[in-house]
Design a protein around this motif. Sequence first.
Motif, short mmCIF file in Angstrom:
data_model
loop_
_atom_site.label_atom_id
_atom_site.label_comp_id
_atom_site.label_asym_id
_atom_site.label_seq_id
_atom_site.Cartn_x
_atom_site.Cartn_y
_atom_site.Cartn_z
N GLY A 201 -24.08 -36.47 4.02
CA GLY A 201 -23.33 -35.11 4.05
C GLY A 201 -24.36 -34.17 3.70
N PHE A 202 -25.14 -34.39 3.20
CA PHE A 202 -26.31 -33.20 3.08
C PHE A 202 -26.97 -32.75 4.16
N TYR A 203 -27.35 -34.08 5.05
CA TYR A 203 -27.99 -33.95 6.27
C TYR A 203 -27.14 -33.12 7.21
N LEU A 204 -25.73 -33.32 7.24
CA LEU A 204 -24.77 -32.55 8.01
C LEU A 204 -24.81 -31.13 7.76
N SER A 205 -24.91 -30.97 6.26
CA SER A 205 -24.71 -29.32 5.86
C SER A 205 -25.87 -28.60 6.42
N LYS A 206 -26.71 -29.20 7.06
CA LYS A 206 -28.20 -28.51 7.53
C LYS A 206 -28.10 -28.09 8.91
N VAL A 207 -27.06 -28.86 9.71
CA VAL A 207 -26.94 -28.51 11.10
C VAL A 207 -25.57 -27.62 11.53
N ARG A 208 -25.82 -26.76 12.42
CA ARG A 208 -24.52 -25.88 12.50
C ARG A 208 -23.69 -26.64 13.46
N LEU A 209 -22.30 -26.80 12.87
CA LEU A 209 -21.38 -27.46 13.37
C LEU A 209 -20.90 -27.14 15.23
N ARG A 210 -21.27 -25.82 15.33
CA ARG A 210 -20.94 -25.38 16.75
C ARG A 210 -22.10 -25.90 17.52
N ASP A 211 -23.21 -26.07 17.16
CA ASP A 211 -24.38 -26.80 17.94
C ASP A 211 -24.13 -28.35 17.92
N LEU A 212 -23.74 -28.83 16.87
CA LEU A 212 -23.44 -30.19 16.79
C LEU A 212 -22.36 -30.87 17.86
N PHE A 213 -21.18 -30.00 17.84
CA PHE A 213 -20.31 -30.50 19.00
C PHE A 213 -20.23 -29.94 20.18
N ALA A 214 -21.14 -29.25 20.45
CA ALA A 214 -21.18 -28.26 21.85
C ALA A 214 -22.35 -28.99 22.89
N ALA A 216 -23.67 -31.77 25.21
CA ALA A 216 -23.43 -32.99 26.01
C ALA A 216 -24.38 -33.98 25.54
N ARG A 217 -25.83 -33.73 25.52
CA ARG A 217 -26.78 -34.70 25.33
C ARG A 217 -26.57 -35.42 24.00
N LEU A 218 -26.28 -34.67 23.15
CA LEU A 218 -25.87 -35.47 21.61
C LEU A 218 -24.93 -36.51 21.99
N TYR A 219 -23.70 -36.23 22.48
CA TYR A 219 -22.73 -36.91 22.76
C TYR A 219 -23.02 -38.05 23.59
N VAL A 220 -23.93 -37.89 24.66
CA VAL A 220 -24.54 -38.88 25.64
C VAL A 220 -25.27 -39.92 24.67
N VAL A 221 -26.17 -39.67 24.03
CA VAL A 221 -26.97 -40.38 23.16
C VAL A 221 -26.19 -41.13 22.23
N SER A 222 -25.20 -40.61 21.56
CA SER A 222 -24.38 -41.26 20.34
C SER A 222 -23.73 -42.35 21.13
N ALA A 223 -23.15 -41.93 22.43
CA ALA A 223 -22.33 -43.05 22.90
C ALA A 223 -23.20 -44.34 23.45
N VAL A 224 -24.35 -44.02 23.75
CA VAL A 224 -25.32 -45.10 24.27
C VAL A 224 -25.42 -45.94 22.81
N ARG A 225 -25.87 -45.31 21.66
CA ARG A 225 -25.95 -45.95 20.50
C ARG A 225 -24.84 -46.69 20.05
N SER A 279 -29.35 -34.06 14.16
CA SER A 279 -28.09 -33.96 14.83
C SER A 279 -27.28 -35.05 15.45
N TYR A 280 -28.66 -35.90 15.84
CA TYR A 280 -28.25 -37.45 16.44
C TYR A 280 -27.73 -38.26 15.17
N VAL A 281 -28.32 -38.14 13.96
CA VAL A 281 -27.58 -38.90 13.10
C VAL A 281 -26.22 -38.33 12.62
N CYS A 282 -26.15 -37.15 12.40
CA CYS A 282 -24.86 -36.66 12.02
C CYS A 282 -23.62 -36.77 12.90
N LEU A 283 -23.78 -36.74 14.25
CA LEU A 283 -22.93 -36.66 15.16
C LEU A 283 -22.49 -38.13 15.25
#
Length: 304
Positions: A201-214, A216-225, A279-283
């Motif tokens: 949760g602390f890690y998540l607080s250091k990431v801008r939520l707008r960037d986290l959910f916007a 596509a690359r983060l979603y793709v890597v998360s989906a593969v994992r 960002s990868y960890v949090c998303l």
Amino acid sequence: MITQILLQQTIIMFLLMMLGLLLSRRGMITEQGSRDLSNVLLYAVIPCVILRSYMSEFSMDKLRAMGISAVIAVIAFIASIGVAYLTCGTRHRIENFAVAFGNAGFIGIPLVTAVFGAEAAFYVVSYSTLVNLLQWTYGIVIISGKKETINLKMVFVNPVFISMVIGLILFVTQPTLPSVVTGTIGYIADANTALAMIILGFYLSKVRLRDLFASARLYVVSAVRLLVVPAVTVLIFLLFPFARGEITLITLIAAATPVASSTAIFAQKFDQDYRQAVSYVCLSTILSVATLPLVMLVAEQFLS
């Protein structure tokens, strides 16, 4: 039944992560505080979880099952490393590391013990040990691009490996430990889930939520994992008749966990994009609330 318990546990872990986010936003957890909590988790709590899992009555059946769990863990890692290499190659270092290594310690062990009981950690230790072994060898080469950075010393002096060796000795020799010792180990081990998720949760607080959910690359890597790696793992398990039942499902939970927290640590250590790694960890951790129960729902049909 397994899927229902897993869903409940992932929701609980998500709420604990939100608590960590809130505490960080209110200034109640600082950067130094998060490092201190991480040290407590790594050097005290997780070793106690492992030790407690070995504090059970010795039998040849359990020893044989441990050997099977080690083989199954190796098969699972062949799947994840293979998927990481095929989808990310060696140019995308952080992504390769993120896909290859799941959060078996912080998330896998708490989930396994919640679903299957405290003794089930006995069978996920093989996977956790492989995580540490490969992170400090193969993982370092992937994320740094330099073979000379391999640190074999860290493979054998890290808390997970040491506690596994001590646990094996206790399991085989069966000494009678005072109840004050076993009780203390139990209390420390019980802090695993809460501490791990508050840190995330602390890690998540250091990431801008707008960037986290916007992104596509983060979603793709998360989906593969979260989806491709478990799917390939299940398909490979089907090739081996012995890869069935509870031990296999336990290993699959560890293999289906979100991006390892160490991805951010290694990225920072080897001058990669630390914020992207976080960002990868949090998303992936947030998305795993939905994907882990889904993976197990499907896997139960084939591997039970």
